[in-house]
Write a protein that holds these residues in place. Structure first.
Motif, short mmCIF file in Angstrom:
data_model
loop_
_atom_site.label_atom_id
_atom_site.label_comp_id
_atom_site.label_asym_id
_atom_site.label_seq_id
_atom_site.Cartn_x
_atom_site.Cartn_y
_atom_site.Cartn_z
N UNK A 44 0.84 -1.21 0.00
CA UNK A 44 0.00 0.00 0.00
C UNK A 44 0.87 1.26 0.00
N UNK A 45 1.85 1.30 0.90
CA UNK A 45 2.76 2.47 0.95
C UNK A 45 3.52 2.63 -0.35
N UNK A 46 3.97 1.50 -0.90
CA UNK A 46 4.73 1.55 -2.14
C UNK A 46 3.88 2.09 -3.28
N UNK A 47 2.65 1.59 -3.42
CA UNK A 47 1.78 2.04 -4.51
C UNK A 47 1.36 3.49 -4.34
N UNK A 48 1.15 3.92 -3.10
CA UNK A 48 0.83 5.32 -2.85
C UNK A 48 1.96 6.23 -3.36
N UNK A 49 3.19 5.83 -3.04
CA UNK A 49 4.35 6.61 -3.49
C UNK A 49 4.49 6.58 -5.01
N UNK A 50 4.33 5.41 -5.60
CA UNK A 50 4.45 5.28 -7.05
C UNK A 50 3.35 6.06 -7.77
N UNK A 51 2.17 6.11 -7.17
CA UNK A 51 1.08 6.89 -7.77
C UNK A 51 1.39 8.38 -7.71
N UNK A 52 1.92 8.81 -6.55
CA UNK A 52 2.29 10.22 -6.42
C UNK A 52 3.34 10.63 -7.43
N UNK A 53 4.28 9.72 -7.70
CA UNK A 53 5.36 10.00 -8.66
C UNK A 53 4.92 9.77 -10.11
N UNK A 54 3.68 9.33 -10.29
CA UNK A 54 3.13 9.02 -11.61
C UNK A 54 3.85 7.85 -12.28
N UNK A 55 4.39 6.95 -11.46
CA UNK A 55 4.94 5.70 -11.99
C UNK A 55 3.80 4.73 -12.31
N UNK A 57 -0.78 4.45 -12.47
CA UNK A 57 -2.10 5.07 -12.41
C UNK A 57 -3.07 4.08 -11.76
N UNK A 58 -4.08 4.61 -11.05
CA UNK A 58 -5.12 3.77 -10.44
C UNK A 58 -6.47 4.25 -10.96
N UNK A 59 -7.30 3.33 -11.43
CA UNK A 59 -8.60 3.72 -11.97
C UNK A 59 -9.69 3.61 -10.90
N UNK A 61 -11.81 1.42 -10.35
CA UNK A 61 -11.96 0.07 -9.81
C UNK A 61 -10.78 -0.34 -8.92
N UNK A 62 -9.90 0.64 -8.66
CA UNK A 62 -8.70 0.40 -7.84
C UNK A 62 -7.76 -0.62 -8.44
N UNK A 63 -7.73 -0.69 -9.78
CA UNK A 63 -6.72 -1.50 -10.47
C UNK A 63 -5.66 -0.56 -11.02
N UNK A 64 -4.48 -1.12 -11.32
CA UNK A 64 -3.31 -0.30 -11.62
C UNK A 64 -2.77 -0.54 -13.03
N UNK A 65 -2.11 0.51 -13.56
CA UNK A 65 -1.41 0.43 -14.84
C UNK A 65 -0.17 1.31 -14.77
N UNK A 66 0.70 1.15 -15.74
CA UNK A 66 1.90 1.98 -15.85
C UNK A 66 1.50 3.45 -15.96
N UNK A 67 2.23 4.33 -15.27
CA UNK A 67 1.92 5.76 -15.25
C UNK A 67 2.67 6.58 -16.28
N UNK A 68 2.26 7.83 -16.38
CA UNK A 68 2.81 8.72 -17.40
C UNK A 68 4.30 9.02 -17.24
#
Length: 249
Positions: A44-55, A57-59, A61-68
């Motif tokens: 959870x902490x890792x994904x929060x950080x990666x989302x903040x850095x735009x590594x 994206x979360x939609x 449905x709370x599923x993830x993909x590569x970020x911008x």
């Protein structure tokens, strides 16, 4: 590579990105935790950080993909190959006019990484070529790449006041090197007078991106006995070559 210095959080981030490459917006946090054998709290902490850095994206449905951000990193990776191709085409006539070798390099930490070289004919050559790394503080290329960098970042790249002496002419102190970089900013070019390799001198100029930041640098190197007769022509050629390779020029 020595695993002693590996960073576990980065290893986990790499594992997450590897899972998302082929199957975007399929996996939720709980799915990834099971697949990667990482605790939910850690992930959870890792994904929060990666989302903040735009590594990532979360939609909705709370599923993830590569970020911008990774798209921008990838674009930069492939642009350097486009830069190498352009360099080889444009630097060839420069080498013929000067009859001296011309190099292209980027900054990697406190080193320069040589990407390409157009080598002049002659019995005496520098060893540096594509793939070779060399301490940035001992090269004209390194000075061009570091000039204009924030002083706080410079001090983090060179944490010690003493700098390694590659030759007797290498700048040996961080403060002297910072002063040298200020002169490079003013002059728009850098020189290396036997600082990296005894018997060789070079002149270098920075390649800019569209925002004016330094992305790479070019240099012309030559035996010291050619320096007095060619340095002015080489200086002008490097400034013009860097300008032609810069975005937005």
């Amino acid at each position: 590579m020595d695993q002693k210095y590996s960073v576990p959080a980065l290893d986990r981030a790499h594992a997450v990105l590897t899972e998302l490459i082929d199957e975007p917006y399929r996996w939720k946090l709980s799915d990834l935790a099971k697949r990667l054998d990482i605790s939910k709290s850690t992930l959870y902490s890792l994904l929060q950080t990666m989302e903040r850095l735009q590594w990532v994206n979360r939609d909705r449905n709370d599923t993830y993909a590569i970020g911008g951000a990774l798209g921008r990193f990838g674009g930069a990776f492939f642009r350097q190959y486009s830069l190498v191709e352009s360099f080889r085409k444009i630097a060839e006539p420069v080498m013929r006019r000067l009859q001296e070798s011309v190099q292209l390099a980027v900054l990697e930490g406190s080193d320069v990484l040589y990407l390409a070289k157009v080598e002049a004919p002659g019995p005496v050559q520098m060893v540096a070529g594509p793939g070779v790394r060399f301490p940035a503080h001992a090269t004209g290329l390194g000075k061009s790449l570091l000039a204009g960098m924030d002083e706080k970042r410079l001090r983090s790249l060179f944490p010690d006041e003493s700098l390694p002496k590659i030759t007797v002419h290498t700048i040996g102190s961080r403060e002297s090197f910072i002063q040298e970089l200020r002169r490079v900013v003013e002059n728009r070019y850098a020189t290396d007078i036997q600082e990296g390799i005894m018997g060789f001198c070079c002149v270098s100029a920075p390649i800019r991106d569209a925002s004016g930041g330094t992305t790479a640098a070019v240099s012309c190197s030559m035996p010291i006995h050619h320096w007095e007769g060619k340095r002015e022509a080489a200086r002008q050629e490097m400034i013009e070559l860097a300008g032609r390779l810069s975005l937005g020029s």
